[in-house]
Design an enzyme around this catalytic site. Structure first.
Site, mmCIF file in Angstrom:
data_model
loop_
_atom_site.group_PDB
_atom_site.id
_atom_site.type_symbol
_atom_site.label_atom_id
_atom_site.label_comp_id
_atom_site.label_asym_id
_atom_site.label_seq_id
_atom_site.Cartn_x
_atom_site.Cartn_y
_atom_site.Cartn_z
ATOM 1 N N ARG B 59 0.808 -1.225 0.000
ATOM 2 C CA ARG B 59 0.000 0.000 0.000
ATOM 3 C C ARG B 59 0.837 1.268 0.000
ATOM 4 O O ARG B 59 0.619 2.166 -0.802
ATOM 5 C CB ARG B 59 -0.894 0.040 1.245
ATOM 6 C CG ARG B 59 -2.295 -0.393 1.027
ATOM 7 C CD ARG B 59 -2.894 -0.798 2.352
ATOM 8 N NE ARG B 59 -2.065 -1.847 2.923
ATOM 9 C CZ ARG B 59 -2.176 -3.100 2.569
ATOM 10 N NH1 ARG B 59 -3.071 -3.471 1.702
ATOM 11 N NH2 ARG B 59 -1.392 -4.013 3.084
ATOM 12 N N THR B 60 1.781 1.327 0.920
ATOM 13 C CA THR B 60 2.522 2.586 1.070
ATOM 14 C C THR B 60 3.292 2.904 -0.198
ATOM 15 O O THR B 60 3.255 4.025 -0.710
ATOM 16 C CB THR B 60 3.474 2.498 2.281
ATOM 17 O OG1 THR B 60 2.722 2.095 3.416
ATOM 18 C CG2 THR B 60 4.125 3.838 2.561
ATOM 19 N N LYS B 88 25.704 -5.180 -1.531
ATOM 20 C CA LYS B 88 27.174 -5.257 -1.604
ATOM 21 C C LYS B 88 27.824 -4.626 -0.379
ATOM 22 O O LYS B 88 29.034 -4.504 -0.323
ATOM 23 C CB LYS B 88 27.665 -4.537 -2.871
ATOM 24 C CG LYS B 88 27.127 -5.111 -4.165
ATOM 25 C CD LYS B 88 27.539 -4.233 -5.345
ATOM 26 C CE LYS B 88 26.750 -4.595 -6.588
ATOM 27 N NZ LYS B 88 26.776 -3.490 -7.576
ATOM 28 N N ARG B 109 11.512 3.592 3.043
ATOM 29 C CA ARG B 109 11.084 2.627 4.062
ATOM 30 C C ARG B 109 12.292 1.759 4.371
ATOM 31 O O ARG B 109 12.991 1.294 3.459
ATOM 32 C CB ARG B 109 9.936 1.748 3.607
ATOM 33 C CG ARG B 109 9.818 0.535 4.535
ATOM 34 C CD ARG B 109 8.540 -0.170 4.491
ATOM 35 N NE ARG B 109 7.417 0.649 4.869
ATOM 36 C CZ ARG B 109 6.198 0.146 5.032
ATOM 37 N NH1 ARG B 109 5.991 -1.142 4.878
ATOM 38 N NH2 ARG B 109 5.199 0.920 5.357
ATOM 39 N N HIS B 137 5.805 6.173 11.255
ATOM 40 C CA HIS B 137 5.189 6.021 9.940
ATOM 41 C C HIS B 137 4.217 7.193 9.793
ATOM 42 O O HIS B 137 2.994 7.008 9.838
ATOM 43 C CB HIS B 137 4.472 4.669 9.884
ATOM 44 C CG HIS B 137 4.076 4.237 8.510
ATOM 45 N ND1 HIS B 137 4.280 5.019 7.389
ATOM 46 C CD2 HIS B 137 3.457 3.108 8.078
ATOM 47 C CE1 HIS B 137 3.805 4.369 6.335
ATOM 48 N NE2 HIS B 137 3.304 3.214 6.726
#
Lengths: 150, 312
Positions: B59-60, B88, B109, B137
């Protein structure tokens, strides 16, 4: 004759007004005994004007300001006396800055400041009395501040 | 009062005053027809957004990308860090420096708390936190507030019940803070082992809100205006045993809702598992899909405010 609980020192540092019970944590922060070979005396639960307190005397060592900041985190009311030839030549009251950088590690293992990133740990002072600090990055407040001191 | 959001980082809801939040929510209302595609706009056509998702999200991520596209902007980025230099061994700081050079705004995120705050230190362009581990959030919080505001016409004075994992759930911590800022009445319902942390309760009290805490949903639901349900998140539990003990403690179904007010709305940040029975979806109480849509106008409002200031 008045009995002295701790004898005066000739040269060195006396840390007075440590919150009762916190002397051992102060020693840990100063990395004593590893960092000095001189005599260190500790008095705990000494009765003073402001109630009980701890006192630490470190002979032949004058603390630097960076070390003072570290002490302020665990003993915010401490005073530091620099002694030369049995005389107090300098007296500082430790003062908490609003932010402490690079002194304590965040207690949250998944905080980004504990990852391999080019940043120093950073804490903001939430309240000075009682002392509460929070991580600038993850907002976590450590339960035992002394535990995180680097 | 004119708010200035231009170039501001959006890291935590706590960085915003009540006036700031109200301004964002009001601006988001204007975005609804554009979010639905009923009207077109291209106020962000000169901008590129870096979408850096170091942790899975549906969703986000999609709603940020949709929001940027609806405003005429473009999106670059990744949804799977295994295909990046992070794999890496590159530091987050270096990845951010790179995205900073390639784009005009960064949405991040990351599984570690504080990652967005760190990103904001290394980027010149604004950072929007799309979730940092168990931390903040803020855009979820804003869309939750937006949903309550649009359905109930106001946030204050509503009785809002937060249900489920109140210990590990990041959305409920920010939400409890923000709802207290607005003066809502709060009840926290959770299993004993997943209670709202003391620090969060203390924050509510600082705004003069005295939340009730209980394990009993049946009673709490009777005079609730909003029931905010959260999933008990397996991935946040330190051990499987603790998870197994509490999963399935609460279930919202039509039987339970017989006791509720007629105009109760049920919200959920999604994804849901078993905590809301699918039979509830067809009732007028179910607001969670509309809530998910509200992510678009809110994120459109934020992108527009941060990049261009108010344009509508």
């Amino acid at each position: 004759m008045k009995e002295l609980k701790i004898i005066p020192i000739k040269n060195g540092t006396v840390i007075d007004h440590i919150t009762a019970g916190y002397a051992v944590k102060v020693l840990r922060v100063l990395k004593i005994p590893e960092s000095t070979s001189s005599v260190v005396s500790v008095a705990m639960n000494v009765s003073g004007k402001m109630g009980k307190k701890d006192i630490v005397k470190v002979e032949n060592r004058e603390l630097d300001p960076h070390e003072l900041d570290k002490i302020a985190l665990i003993a915010p009311k401490a005073t530091i006396n620099i002694i030369r030839e049995y005389e107090v030549v300098k007296k500082h009251k430790v003062e908490l800055p609003n932010e402490v950088v690079g002194i304590a590690k965040c207690s949250n293992p998944t905080c980004i400041s504990n990852a391999r990133e080019p940043v120093k740990s950073r804490f903001q002072i939430v309240s000075k009395d009682p002392l509460r600090i929070k991580c600038y990055y993850c907002d976590r407040e450590p339960e035992d501040i002394a535990e995180g001191i680097i | 009062m004119k708010m200035n959001f231009k170039n501001r980082d959006i890291v935590s809801i706590k960085d915003f005053s009540k006036t700031d939040i109200t301004a964002i929510l009001n601006y988001a209302k204007h975005m609804i027809p554009y979010a639905k595609g009923e009207k077109q706009i291209d106020i962000l056509k000169k901008y590129i957004l870096s979408s850096l998702f170091f942790e899975p999200s549906t969703r986000t991520r999609l709603s940020f990308e949709s929001a940027m596209n609806r405003l005429g902007g473009r999106v670059i980025g990744f949804a799977d860090p295994s295909a990046t230099s992070q794999k890496k061994g590159e530091s987050l700081a270096d990845t951010i420096r790179m995205a900073d050079a390639y784009s005009d705004i960064i949405v991040i995120r990351h599984p570690q708390e504080g990652a967005a705050r760190l990103a904001a230190e290394f980027a010149e362009v604004p950072i929007i936190n799309a979730g940092d581990g168990a931390g903040q959030h803020p855009t979820q919080c804003l869309l939750d507030l937006f949903t309550i505001l649009t359905e109930k016409k106001r946030i204050e004075k509503n009785h809002i019940v937060l249900l489920g994992d109140l210990k590990y759930g990041r959305t409920v911590h920010s939400l409890a803070y923000a709802l207290s800022l607005f003066g809502a009445e709060l009840t926290f319902v959770s299993p004993e082992s997943l209670k709202m942390p003391k620090e969060v309760i203390n924050e509510c009290k600082e705004f003069g809100v005295e939340p009730n805490s209980t394990v009993n949903l049946d009673k709490a639901i009777i005079d609730a205006d909003v029931l905010y349900v959260t999933r008990i998140q397996k991935e946040r539990f330190p051990d499987a045993e603790e998870y197994n003990r509490v999963v399935g403690t609460y279930k919202v179904d039509n039987e339970l809702l017989k006791q509720a007010k007629k105009d109760l709305i049920i919200m959920h940040p999604l994804p849901r598992v078993t905590e809301i029975d699918p039979e509830v979806d067809a009732t007028h109480h179910a607001l969670y899909f509309k809530q998910a849509f509200n992510g678009i106008p809110i994120r459109m409002a934020l992108l527009s405010l941060v990049l261009e200031g108010r344009k509508l």
